[in-house]
Scaffold this active site. Sequence first.
Site, PDB file in Angstrom:
ATOM      1  N   MET A   1      -3.145 -11.272   5.281  1.00  0.00           N
ATOM      2  CA  MET A   1      -4.016 -12.451   5.335  1.00  0.00           C
ATOM      3  C   MET A   1      -3.905 -12.977   6.756  1.00  0.00           C
ATOM      4  O   MET A   1      -3.316 -14.037   7.011  1.00  0.00           O
ATOM      5  CB  MET A   1      -3.565 -13.482   4.286  1.00  0.00           C
ATOM      6  CG  MET A   1      -3.875 -13.038   2.860  1.00  0.00           C
ATOM      7  SD  MET A   1      -2.907 -13.879   1.594  1.00  0.00           S
ATOM      8  CE  MET A   1      -1.463 -12.818   1.577  1.00  0.00           C
TER       9      MET A   1
ATOM     10  N   ASP B   1      -4.789 -10.037  -7.908  1.00  0.00           N
ATOM     11  CA  ASP B   1      -3.752 -10.841  -7.251  1.00  0.00           C
ATOM     12  C   ASP B   1      -4.042 -12.321  -7.432  1.00  0.00           C
ATOM     13  O   ASP B   1      -5.042 -12.824  -6.920  1.00  0.00           O
ATOM     14  CB  ASP B   1      -3.715 -10.477  -5.752  1.00  0.00           C
ATOM     15  CG  ASP B   1      -2.590 -11.141  -4.984  1.00  0.00           C
ATOM     16  OD1 ASP B   1      -1.781 -11.858  -5.589  1.00  0.00           O
ATOM     17  OD2 ASP B   1      -2.525 -10.917  -3.753  1.00  0.00           O
TER      18      ASP B   1
ATOM     19  N   ASP C   1       3.151 -10.221   1.086  1.00  0.00           N
ATOM     20  CA  ASP C   1       2.077 -11.109   1.541  1.00  0.00           C
ATOM     21  C   ASP C   1       2.309 -11.586   2.967  1.00  0.00           C
ATOM     22  O   ASP C   1       3.295 -12.273   3.244  1.00  0.00           O
ATOM     23  CB  ASP C   1       1.992 -12.329   0.617  1.00  0.00           C
ATOM     24  CG  ASP C   1       1.367 -11.974  -0.728  1.00  0.00           C
ATOM     25  OD1 ASP C   1       0.260 -11.420  -0.732  1.00  0.00           O
ATOM     26  OD2 ASP C   1       1.998 -12.254  -1.759  1.00  0.00           O
TER      27      ASP C   1
ATOM     28  N   MET D   1      -8.992 -10.922  -5.448  1.00  0.00           N
ATOM     29  CA  MET D   1      -8.212 -12.159  -5.487  1.00  0.00           C
ATOM     30  C   MET D   1      -8.707 -13.027  -6.644  1.00  0.00           C
ATOM     31  O   MET D   1      -9.910 -13.317  -6.740  1.00  0.00           O
ATOM     32  CB  MET D   1      -8.378 -12.951  -4.181  1.00  0.00           C
ATOM     33  CG  MET D   1      -7.789 -12.306  -2.932  1.00  0.00           C
ATOM     34  SD  MET D   1      -6.029 -11.943  -3.002  1.00  0.00           S
ATOM     35  CE  MET D   1      -5.324 -13.585  -3.260  1.00  0.00           C
TER      36      MET D   1
ATOM     37  N   HIS E   1       4.785  -6.007  -3.504  1.00  0.00           N
ATOM     38  CA  HIS E   1       3.631  -6.641  -2.856  1.00  0.00           C
ATOM     39  C   HIS E   1       4.142  -7.604  -1.783  1.00  0.00           C
ATOM     40  O   HIS E   1       4.944  -8.501  -2.061  1.00  0.00           O
ATOM     41  CB  HIS E   1       2.797  -7.370  -3.908  1.00  0.00           C
ATOM     42  CG  HIS E   1       1.517  -7.939  -3.385  1.00  0.00           C
ATOM     43  ND1 HIS E   1       0.394  -7.165  -3.156  1.00  0.00           N
ATOM     44  CD2 HIS E   1       1.170  -9.209  -3.035  1.00  0.00           C
ATOM     45  CE1 HIS E   1      -0.589  -7.934  -2.706  1.00  0.00           C
ATOM     46  NE2 HIS E   1      -0.136  -9.177  -2.607  1.00  0.00           N
TER      47      HIS E   1
ATOM     48  N   HIS F   1      -0.274  -6.926   2.071  1.00  0.00           N
ATOM     49  CA  HIS F   1      -1.520  -7.686   1.923  1.00  0.00           C
ATOM     50  C   HIS F   1      -1.649  -8.588   3.145  1.00  0.00           C
ATOM     51  O   HIS F   1      -0.982  -9.614   3.252  1.00  0.00           O
ATOM     52  CB  HIS F   1      -1.443  -8.490   0.612  1.00  0.00           C
ATOM     53  CG  HIS F   1      -2.597  -9.414   0.397  1.00  0.00           C
ATOM     54  ND1 HIS F   1      -2.599 -10.377  -0.594  1.00  0.00           N
ATOM     55  CD2 HIS F   1      -3.799  -9.525   1.026  1.00  0.00           C
ATOM     56  CE1 HIS F   1      -3.744 -11.046  -0.551  1.00  0.00           C
ATOM     57  NE2 HIS F   1      -4.481 -10.557   0.428  1.00  0.00           N
TER      58      HIS F   1
ATOM     59  N   MET G   1       0.936 -13.889   5.952  1.00  0.00           N
ATOM     60  CA  MET G   1       0.037 -15.019   6.244  1.00  0.00           C
ATOM     61  C   MET G   1       0.302 -15.541   7.646  1.00  0.00           C
ATOM     62  O   MET G   1       1.458 -15.572   8.085  1.00  0.00           O
ATOM     63  CB  MET G   1       0.266 -16.133   5.224  1.00  0.00           C
ATOM     64  CG  MET G   1       0.118 -15.680   3.777  1.00  0.00           C
ATOM     65  SD  MET G   1       0.275 -17.068   2.654  1.00  0.00           S
ATOM     66  CE  MET G   1       0.277 -16.201   1.075  1.00  0.00           C
TER      67      MET G   1
ATOM     68  N   SER H   1       5.092  -9.915  -6.252  1.00  0.00           N
ATOM     69  CA  SER H   1       4.868 -10.449  -4.911  1.00  0.00           C
ATOM     70  C   SER H   1       6.130 -11.162  -4.469  1.00  0.00           C
ATOM     71  O   SER H   1       6.556 -12.146  -5.097  1.00  0.00           O
ATOM     72  CB  SER H   1       3.696 -11.431  -4.921  1.00  0.00           C
ATOM     73  OG  SER H   1       3.774 -12.236  -3.748  1.00  0.00           O
TER      74      SER H   1
HETATM   75  C1  DX5 Z   1      -1.673 -15.445  -2.577  1.00  0.00           C
HETATM   76  C2  DX5 Z   1      -0.936 -14.128  -2.548  1.00  0.00           C
HETATM   77  C3  DX5 Z   1      -0.385 -13.691  -3.842  1.00  0.00           C
HETATM   78  C4  DX5 Z   1       0.626 -14.617  -4.477  1.00  0.00           C
HETATM   79  C5  DX5 Z   1       0.441 -14.504  -5.946  1.00  0.00           C
HETATM   80  O1  DX5 Z   1      -2.359 -15.617  -1.383  1.00  0.00           O
HETATM   81  O2  DX5 Z   1      -1.798 -13.107  -2.083  1.00  0.00           O
HETATM   82  O3  DX5 Z   1       0.132 -12.369  -3.754  1.00  0.00           O
HETATM   83  O4  DX5 Z   1       1.949 -14.319  -4.169  1.00  0.00           O
HETATM   84  O5  DX5 Z   1       1.286 -15.402  -6.557  1.00  0.00           O
HETATM   85  P1  DX5 Z   1       1.144 -15.792  -8.092  1.00  0.00           P
HETATM   86  O6  DX5 Z   1       1.358 -14.528  -8.896  1.00  0.00           O
HETATM   87  O7  DX5 Z   1       2.234 -16.800  -8.284  1.00  0.00           O
HETATM   88  O8  DX5 Z   1      -0.229 -16.348  -8.293  1.00  0.00           O
HETATM   89 ZN    ZN Z   2      -1.122 -10.996  -2.190  1.00  0.00          ZN
END
Ligand code: DX5
Ligand code: ZN
Length: 225
Positions: free
Chosen positions: A67, A174, A34, A136, A32, A65, A36, A7
């Site tokens: 969010m 994840d 993310d 998750m 990956h 991903h 947000m 990620s």
């Molecule tokens: C959290 C993200 C993850 C995050 C995971 O909302 O979706 O992808 O980057 O990070 P680690 O591996 O550090 O838990």
């Molecule tokens: Zn993620």
Amino acid sequence: MYRIAPSILSANFAKLGEEITNVVDSGADIIHFDVMDNHYVPNLTIGPLVCEAIRPLTNAMIDVHLMVEPVDRIVPDFAKAGANIISFHPEASGHIDRTIGLIKEQDCLAGLVFNPATPLHYLDHVLDKLDLILIMSVNPGFGGQKFIPEALNKLKAVRKRIDESGKNIMLEIDGGVKVDNIAEIARAGADTFVAGSAIYHAGKDNDPHRYDTIVSALRAELDKV
Ligand code: DX5
Ligand code: ZN
């Protein structure tokens, strides 16, 4: 076949291109990504412009991903920016089946994401349309959180449903994935492993091969399964 998906949330954003090239050179399979929005989750990250900028750097799949809420408006932008997989949270979409259809119309693989407390019944009528199910193992919004063990039971339940369906659906985990728990997570049924802080916070900042050791260590654990 197991896939490791770093990620980039935990990467050094001042040199993101290098961070992606280095992690792929170290044997990572998927990037990956993310997204947000400071609305669906209490954090704000990166959008389609960044996806477009990194697309030429790698042939690895970009696993977006989302969010974000609402979901649909932004899906075509990520498809145009070169995303291969687009996943979303059912709570963030008014019409889950429509959002899945929209992702597939854009020639991307579609994923549905389950927060730690989100029930699996959202799979009941759409499982056969999905390419990926993402469980998750932390509450979404931040990297570096602790793995929630109940996710293992959820993985087992989803693995059973995928196997019974006979479909080729990726099962991704994840949050809080580390060298010391990845084997147990694989035994619970995951085949695709997101790891942010475990990978990007490993090794010395000035070492171009800094990710070799951690990616090999994760693979060595998977070899034991
Ligand atoms: C959290 C993200 C993850 C995050 C995971 O909302 O979706 O992808 O980057 O990070 P680690 O591996 O550090 O838990
Ligand atoms: Zn993620």
